[in-house]
Design a protein around this motif. Structure first.
Motif, PDB file in Angstrom:
ATOM      1  N   GLY A 253       0.797  -1.218   0.000  1.00  0.00           N
ATOM      2  CA  GLY A 253       0.000   0.000   0.000  1.00  0.00           C
ATOM      3  C   GLY A 253       0.832   1.272   0.000  1.00  0.00           C
ATOM      4  O   GLY A 253       0.306   2.370   0.171  1.00  0.00           O
ATOM      5  N   THR A 254       2.136   1.132  -0.238  1.00  0.00           N
ATOM      6  CA  THR A 254       3.039   2.290  -0.167  1.00  0.00           C
ATOM      7  C   THR A 254       2.729   3.313  -1.243  1.00  0.00           C
ATOM      8  O   THR A 254       2.725   4.525  -0.976  1.00  0.00           O
ATOM      9  N   LEU A 255       2.484   2.855  -2.466  1.00  0.00           N
ATOM     10  CA  LEU A 255       2.316   3.798  -3.578  1.00  0.00           C
ATOM     11  C   LEU A 255       1.154   4.747  -3.317  1.00  0.00           C
ATOM     12  O   LEU A 255       1.287   5.966  -3.490  1.00  0.00           O
ATOM     13  N   LEU A 256       0.037   4.235  -2.892  1.00  0.00           N
ATOM     14  CA  LEU A 256      -1.111   5.115  -2.650  1.00  0.00           C
ATOM     15  C   LEU A 256      -0.900   5.995  -1.425  1.00  0.00           C
ATOM     16  O   LEU A 256      -1.406   7.127  -1.385  1.00  0.00           O
ATOM     17  N   ARG A 257      -0.131   5.523  -0.443  1.00  0.00           N
ATOM     18  CA  ARG A 257       0.214   6.403   0.676  1.00  0.00           C
ATOM     19  C   ARG A 257       1.055   7.577   0.182  1.00  0.00           C
ATOM     20  O   ARG A 257       0.852   8.729   0.598  1.00  0.00           O
ATOM     21  N   LEU A 258       2.003   7.294  -0.693  1.00  0.00           N
ATOM     22  CA  LEU A 258       2.824   8.366  -1.251  1.00  0.00           C
ATOM     23  C   LEU A 258       1.984   9.317  -2.100  1.00  0.00           C
ATOM     24  O   LEU A 258       2.152  10.541  -2.040  1.00  0.00           O
ATOM     25  N   VAL A 259       1.083   8.760  -2.892  1.00  0.00           N
ATOM     26  CA  VAL A 259       0.190   9.582  -3.722  1.00  0.00           C
ATOM     27  C   VAL A 259      -0.656  10.504  -2.848  1.00  0.00           C
ATOM     28  O   VAL A 259      -0.849  11.683  -3.166  1.00  0.00           O
ATOM     29  N   GLU A 260      -1.134   9.984  -1.767  1.00  0.00           N
ATOM     30  CA  GLU A 260      -1.958  10.778  -0.848  1.00  0.00           C
ATOM     31  C   GLU A 260      -1.178  11.975  -0.309  1.00  0.00           C
ATOM     32  O   GLU A 260      -1.752  13.033  -0.024  1.00  0.00           O
ATOM     33  N   SER A 261       0.152  11.817  -0.224  1.00  0.00           N
ATOM     34  CA  SER A 261       1.001  12.882   0.295  1.00  0.00           C
ATOM     35  C   SER A 261       1.581  13.777  -0.794  1.00  0.00           C
ATOM     36  O   SER A 261       2.390  14.656  -0.493  1.00  0.00           O
ATOM     37  N   GLY A 262       1.211  13.531  -2.063  1.00  0.00           N
ATOM     38  CA  GLY A 262       1.621  14.424  -3.138  1.00  0.00           C
ATOM     39  C   GLY A 262       2.532  13.837  -4.192  1.00  0.00           C
ATOM     40  O   GLY A 262       2.902  14.533  -5.144  1.00  0.00           O
ATOM     41  N   THR A 263       2.899  12.564  -4.074  1.00  0.00           N
ATOM     42  CA  THR A 263       3.730  11.938  -5.097  1.00  0.00           C
ATOM     43  C   THR A 263       2.965  11.811  -6.406  1.00  0.00           C
ATOM     44  O   THR A 263       1.771  11.483  -6.412  1.00  0.00           O
ATOM     45  N   VAL A 264       3.658  12.044  -7.511  1.00  0.00           N
ATOM     46  CA  VAL A 264       3.094  11.894  -8.844  1.00  0.00           C
ATOM     47  C   VAL A 264       3.567  10.563  -9.425  1.00  0.00           C
ATOM     48  O   VAL A 264       4.699  10.145  -9.203  1.00  0.00           O
ATOM     49  N   VAL A 265       2.687   9.886 -10.167  1.00  0.00           N
ATOM     50  CA  VAL A 265       3.000   8.593 -10.760  1.00  0.00           C
ATOM     51  C   VAL A 265       2.829   8.697 -12.268  1.00  0.00           C
ATOM     52  O   VAL A 265       1.860   9.272 -12.764  1.00  0.00           O
ATOM     53  N   LYS A 266       3.794   8.109 -13.000  1.00  0.00           N
ATOM     54  CA  LYS A 266       3.738   8.136 -14.455  1.00  0.00           C
ATOM     55  C   LYS A 266       3.040   6.887 -14.998  1.00  0.00           C
ATOM     56  O   LYS A 266       3.453   5.763 -14.693  1.00  0.00           O
ATOM     57  N   ALA A 267       1.997   7.118 -15.780  1.00  0.00           N
ATOM     58  CA  ALA A 267       1.315   6.030 -16.498  1.00  0.00           C
ATOM     59  C   ALA A 267       2.094   5.785 -17.779  1.00  0.00           C
ATOM     60  O   ALA A 267       1.786   6.309 -18.846  1.00  0.00           O
ATOM     61  N   THR A 268       3.135   5.001 -17.657  1.00  0.00           N
ATOM     62  CA  THR A 268       4.092   4.778 -18.741  1.00  0.00           C
ATOM     63  C   THR A 268       4.529   3.315 -18.743  1.00  0.00           C
ATOM     64  O   THR A 268       4.413   2.617 -17.741  1.00  0.00           O
ATOM     65  N   GLY A 269       5.051   2.891 -19.876  1.00  0.00           N
ATOM     66  CA  GLY A 269       5.748   1.608 -19.932  1.00  0.00           C
ATOM     67  C   GLY A 269       4.884   0.386 -19.729  1.00  0.00           C
ATOM     68  O   GLY A 269       5.322  -0.584 -19.108  1.00  0.00           O
ATOM     69  N   PHE A 270       3.687   0.372 -20.293  1.00  0.00           N
ATOM     70  CA  PHE A 270       2.805  -0.789 -20.098  1.00  0.00           C
ATOM     71  C   PHE A 270       3.438  -2.075 -20.620  1.00  0.00           C
ATOM     72  O   PHE A 270       3.134  -3.160 -20.132  1.00  0.00           O
ATOM     73  N   GLY A 271       4.326  -1.955 -21.589  1.00  0.00           N
ATOM     74  CA  GLY A 271       4.973  -3.129 -22.152  1.00  0.00           C
ATOM     75  C   GLY A 271       6.180  -3.618 -21.387  1.00  0.00           C
ATOM     76  O   GLY A 271       6.817  -4.584 -21.789  1.00  0.00           O
ATOM     77  N   ARG A 272       6.494  -2.954 -20.262  1.00  0.00           N
ATOM     78  CA  ARG A 272       7.640  -3.390 -19.463  1.00  0.00           C
ATOM     79  C   ARG A 272       7.255  -3.741 -18.018  1.00  0.00           C
ATOM     80  O   ARG A 272       8.064  -4.289 -17.280  1.00  0.00           O
ATOM     81  N   ILE A 273       6.047  -3.415 -17.610  1.00  0.00           N
ATOM     82  CA  ILE A 273       5.679  -3.599 -16.204  1.00  0.00           C
ATOM     83  C   ILE A 273       5.048  -4.974 -15.966  1.00  0.00           C
ATOM     84  O   ILE A 273       4.600  -5.638 -16.899  1.00  0.00           O
ATOM     85  N   SER A 274       5.012  -5.358 -14.687  1.00  0.00           N
ATOM     86  CA  SER A 274       4.351  -6.610 -14.313  1.00  0.00           C
ATOM     87  C   SER A 274       3.225  -6.367 -13.311  1.00  0.00           C
ATOM     88  O   SER A 274       2.886  -7.252 -12.526  1.00  0.00           O
ATOM     89  N   VAL A 275       2.668  -5.156 -13.328  1.00  0.00           N
ATOM     90  CA  VAL A 275       1.505  -4.847 -12.487  1.00  0.00           C
ATOM     91  C   VAL A 275       0.320  -5.678 -12.965  1.00  0.00           C
ATOM     92  O   VAL A 275      -0.002  -5.693 -14.163  1.00  0.00           O
ATOM     93  N   THR A 276      -0.351  -6.370 -12.051  1.00  0.00           N
ATOM     94  CA  THR A 276      -1.420  -7.301 -12.419  1.00  0.00           C
ATOM     95  C   THR A 276      -2.585  -6.593 -13.099  1.00  0.00           C
ATOM     96  O   THR A 276      -3.125  -7.076 -14.097  1.00  0.00           O
ATOM     97  N   ASP A 277      -2.985  -5.434 -12.561  1.00  0.00           N
ATOM     98  CA  ASP A 277      -4.143  -4.714 -13.094  1.00  0.00           C
ATOM     99  C   ASP A 277      -3.816  -3.219 -13.167  1.00  0.00           C
ATOM    100  O   ASP A 277      -4.214  -2.451 -12.292  1.00  0.00           O
TER     101      ASP A 277
END
Length: 248
Positions: free
Chosen positions: A162-186
């Motif tokens: 749950g770290t990523l969303l905790r960081l997002v809640e505090s202002g971290t920005v996330v890049k929607a990039t690299g769909f062909g290199r990631i192993s995120v399930t969904d």
């Protein structure tokens, strides 16, 4: 709709390239980039230094001159870079420092806190991280206190803490990039969760020319992002969020 491409690489063999684990990418010039994105109505973006460019600034300054208004740079720096050099890069259009914790070529993890805070204090830059969510147990205490950060490629793999969303809640920005290199399930569910947590936190990037990715960027990736985040968020994710983040 005009897009802001918040993550792409320019690979110009006129300038120094450093093999990373024996890998050197093929050339991908500013002209190549412009031809590739011509149908997409890209009006700005961020040129990101890769592991194979290490601390070279010459290619980046040249690319920013060619790209012109609306484009900024994300560079890699050694920790002993002077304040004057940081400010000179700022005048050339650089707006962030990158820490490549996934493939190397950048300053080390030991230098993150010092360098990230200094570039922010000297030039107002944020810090961008190429990392793997599998390492968040070690990285969260380092990342969370930093003044402003972003994370590449949806953090590469499933975040079980749950770290990523905790960081997002505090202002971290996330890049929607690299769909062909990631192993995120969904990835679609993750993108929805990010904009639900903070509507300003997700930004689009093509990741062109998709070096070492199993599947290169496809134009349909933009439609995928739009469908995932919904009509209320699509304009922000594909442009406005990134323009604000890079202070344009």
């Amino acid at each position: 709709m005009s897009l802001f491409d918040a993550h792409f690489h320019i690979i110009d063999p006129r300038f120094p390239l450093v093999p990373n684990n024996g890998y050197l990418p093929e050339a991908f010039s500013v002209a190549d980039y412009r031809r590739r994105v011509e149908p997409l109505h890209v009006t700005g973006g961020a040129v990101v230094s890769g592991s194979f460019q290490a601390f070279d600034q010459s290619y980046l300054k040249d690319a920013l001159v060619q790209l012109g208004s609306g484009f900024v740079g994300v560079t890699q720096l050694p920790v002993d870079t002077t304040d004057d050099d940081i400010l000179a890069l700022h005048r050339a259009g650089v707006r962030a420092v990158r820490f490549n914790l996934y493939r190397g070529g950048s300053a080390t993890l030991d230098d993150v806190d010092t360098l990230a805070r200094r570039v922010h204090d000297v030039a107002g830059w944020h810090s961008e991280f190429y990392l793997d969510a599998a390492d968040f147990a070690e990285l969260e205490p380092i990342l969370a206190p930093l003044p402003q950060i972003s994370i590449d490629h949806l953090a590469m793999s499933d975040d079980t803490r749950g770290t990523l969303l905790r960081l997002v809640e505090s202002g971290t920005v996330v890049k929607a990039t690299g769909f062909g290199r990631i192993s995120v399930t969904d990835p679609d569910a993750l993108m929805r969760a990010i904009v639900t947590t903070n509507p300003a936190a997700l930004i689009f990037g093509s990741d062109l020319p998709s070096t070492r990715a199993a599947i290169p960027f496809q134009d349909s990736d933009i439609e995928r992002i739009a469908d995932a985040v919904g009509a209320d968020h699509v304009d922000a994710v594909l442009g406005a969020n990134a323009r604000a983040f890079y202070r344009l």
